[in-house]
Write a protein that holds these residues in place. Sequence first.
Motif, PDB file in Angstrom:
ATOM      1  N   GLY A  63      15.050 -31.650 -31.168  1.00 16.70           N
ATOM      2  CA  GLY A  63      14.494 -31.680 -29.912  1.00 16.70           C
ATOM      3  C   GLY A  63      14.470 -30.298 -29.268  1.00 16.70           C
ATOM      4  O   GLY A  63      13.140 -29.857 -28.619  1.00 16.70           O
ATOM      5  N   ASP A  64      15.179 -29.447 -29.516  1.00 16.83           N
ATOM      6  CA  ASP A  64      15.523 -28.082 -28.970  1.00 16.83           C
ATOM      7  C   ASP A  64      14.448 -27.173 -29.813  1.00 16.83           C
ATOM      8  O   ASP A  64      14.113 -25.984 -29.368  1.00 16.83           O
ATOM      9  N   GLU A  65      13.891 -27.614 -31.061  1.00 12.72           N
ATOM     10  CA  GLU A  65      13.247 -26.733 -31.724  1.00 12.72           C
ATOM     11  C   GLU A  65      11.865 -26.772 -31.395  1.00 12.72           C
ATOM     12  O   GLU A  65      10.974 -25.931 -31.730  1.00 12.72           O
ATOM     13  N   TYR A  66      11.248 -27.664 -30.657  1.00 14.17           N
ATOM     14  CA  TYR A  66      10.014 -27.707 -30.119  1.00 14.17           C
ATOM     15  C   TYR A  66       9.939 -26.951 -28.960  1.00 14.17           C
ATOM     16  O   TYR A  66      10.646 -26.659 -28.028  1.00 14.17           O
ATOM     17  N   GLU A  67       8.980 -25.971 -29.067  1.00 10.65           N
ATOM     18  CA  GLU A  67       8.530 -25.207 -27.905  1.00 10.65           C
ATOM     19  C   GLU A  67       8.036 -26.006 -26.712  1.00 10.65           C
ATOM     20  O   GLU A  67       7.505 -26.842 -26.898  1.00 10.65           O
ATOM     21  N   ASP A  68       8.571 -25.500 -25.544  1.00 14.43           N
ATOM     22  CA  ASP A  68       8.028 -26.126 -24.472  1.00 14.43           C
ATOM     23  C   ASP A  68       6.832 -25.048 -23.890  1.00 14.43           C
ATOM     24  O   ASP A  68       7.109 -24.701 -22.838  1.00 14.43           O
ATOM     25  N   GLU A  69       5.720 -25.089 -24.424  1.00 15.19           N
ATOM     26  CA  GLU A  69       4.745 -23.973 -24.161  1.00 15.19           C
ATOM     27  C   GLU A  69       4.315 -24.478 -22.702  1.00 15.19           C
ATOM     28  O   GLU A  69       3.549 -23.487 -21.854  1.00 15.19           O
ATOM     29  N   LEU A  70       4.317 -25.547 -22.296  1.00 20.75           N
ATOM     30  CA  LEU A  70       3.888 -25.969 -21.115  1.00 20.75           C
ATOM     31  C   LEU A  70       4.895 -26.368 -20.061  1.00 20.75           C
ATOM     32  O   LEU A  70       4.731 -27.555 -19.277  1.00 20.75           O
ATOM     33  N   ALA A  71       5.883 -25.769 -20.018  1.00 18.85           N
ATOM     34  CA  ALA A  71       7.171 -26.155 -19.220  1.00 18.85           C
ATOM     35  C   ALA A  71       6.566 -25.962 -17.838  1.00 18.85           C
ATOM     36  O   ALA A  71       7.128 -27.023 -16.877  1.00 18.85           O
ATOM     37  N   ASP A  72       5.596 -25.393 -17.389  1.00 15.54           N
ATOM     38  CA  ASP A  72       5.293 -25.503 -15.899  1.00 15.54           C
ATOM     39  C   ASP A  72       4.341 -26.347 -15.584  1.00 15.54           C
ATOM     40  O   ASP A  72       3.753 -26.554 -14.457  1.00 15.54           O
ATOM     41  N   MET A  73       3.866 -27.030 -16.514  1.00 10.91           N
ATOM     42  CA  MET A  73       3.132 -28.392 -16.402  1.00 10.91           C
ATOM     43  C   MET A  73       3.512 -29.531 -15.552  1.00 10.91           C
ATOM     44  O   MET A  73       5.005 -29.679 -15.578  1.00 10.91           O
ATOM     45  N   ASP A  74       2.959 -30.104 -14.995  1.00 13.93           N
ATOM     46  CA  ASP A  74       3.536 -31.341 -14.045  1.00 13.93           C
ATOM     47  C   ASP A  74       4.287 -32.196 -14.969  1.00 13.93           C
ATOM     48  O   ASP A  74       3.445 -32.995 -15.746  1.00 13.93           O
ATOM     49  N   GLU A  75       5.570 -32.549 -14.643  1.00 16.91           N
ATOM     50  CA  GLU A  75       6.490 -33.209 -15.465  1.00 16.91           C
ATOM     51  C   GLU A  75       6.028 -34.614 -15.399  1.00 16.91           C
ATOM     52  O   GLU A  75       6.333 -35.666 -16.302  1.00 16.91           O
ATOM     53  N   SER A  76       5.567 -35.157 -14.187  1.00 19.28           N
ATOM     54  CA  SER A  76       5.135 -36.495 -14.136  1.00 19.28           C
ATOM     55  C   SER A  76       3.872 -36.941 -14.829  1.00 19.28           C
ATOM     56  O   SER A  76       3.579 -37.980 -15.162  1.00 19.28           O
ATOM     57  N   PHE A  77       3.145 -36.200 -15.319  1.00 20.33           N
ATOM     58  CA  PHE A  77       1.799 -36.366 -16.202  1.00 20.33           C
ATOM     59  C   PHE A  77       2.276 -37.095 -17.436  1.00 20.33           C
ATOM     60  O   PHE A  77       3.017 -36.422 -18.164  1.00 20.33           O
ATOM     61  N   GLY A  78       1.733 -38.169 -17.231  1.00 23.77           N
ATOM     62  CA  GLY A  78       1.588 -39.079 -18.714  1.00 23.77           C
ATOM     63  C   GLY A  78       3.055 -39.626 -18.880  1.00 23.77           C
ATOM     64  O   GLY A  78       3.255 -40.405 -19.721  1.00 23.77           O
ATOM     65  N   ASN A  79       3.934 -39.767 -17.981  1.00 22.35           N
ATOM     66  CA  ASN A  79       5.230 -40.541 -17.936  1.00 22.35           C
ATOM     67  C   ASN A  79       5.039 -42.066 -18.089  1.00 22.35           C
ATOM     68  O   ASN A  79       6.049 -42.692 -18.745  1.00 22.35           O
ATOM     69  N   ASP A  80       3.991 -42.540 -17.334  1.00 20.60           N
ATOM     70  CA  ASP A  80       3.723 -43.981 -17.438  1.00 20.60           C
ATOM     71  C   ASP A  80       2.772 -44.245 -18.360  1.00 20.60           C
ATOM     72  O   ASP A  80       2.187 -45.578 -18.304  1.00 20.60           O
ATOM     73  N   VAL A  81       2.404 -43.484 -19.267  1.00 16.69           N
ATOM     74  CA  VAL A  81       1.414 -43.928 -20.438  1.00 16.69           C
ATOM     75  C   VAL A  81       2.216 -44.931 -21.121  1.00 16.69           C
ATOM     76  O   VAL A  81       3.305 -45.189 -21.382  1.00 16.69           O
ATOM     77  N   THR A  82       1.150 -46.001 -21.361  1.00 14.97           N
ATOM     78  CA  THR A  82       1.412 -47.007 -22.318  1.00 14.97           C
ATOM     79  C   THR A  82       0.806 -47.049 -23.676  1.00 14.97           C
ATOM     80  O   THR A  82       0.928 -47.838 -24.677  1.00 14.97           O
TER      81      THR A  82
END
Length: 129
Positions: free
Chosen positions: A71-90
């Motif tokens: 998991g740490d190898e994935y770049e978090d290029e959108l780290a400043d993106m809203d963390e809640s976006f997509g958390n409730d996606v089904t």
Amino acid sequence: RDFKLGRMSSLHFLCAQLCQADESRNAAEVLTNELHAVAVATDIACQNLSQAIRAFDHDIGMIQAECEHAGDEYEDELADMDESFGNDVTNALEIRGSARQRLDRLQKVLQRLREVMSIDFDETGMLAR
């Protein structure tokens, strides 16, 4: 294999028990009504369903291992993106965010799907009985 005791089979025994329990009812009609669920269950391929669930569990395990070990190898290029976006996606196709966020959200979506699948499989098994 059919159980037999002399000339009497398990079906004979069952019919005799039904008639003895209530002589006013038609044993054939009772059997027909009670065996309806068996006829429906013959259309259900439980072995195929359980095999699909095992394969799905394997896929979930691979994603969990990827999250835990790489998991740490994935770049978090959108780290400043809203963390809640997509958390409730089904729906896995609606997942958005960085690669790491998408992987985490995919894991959550698949876990929810696995829970629903397990409940459906159990209910199907109950209907088949």
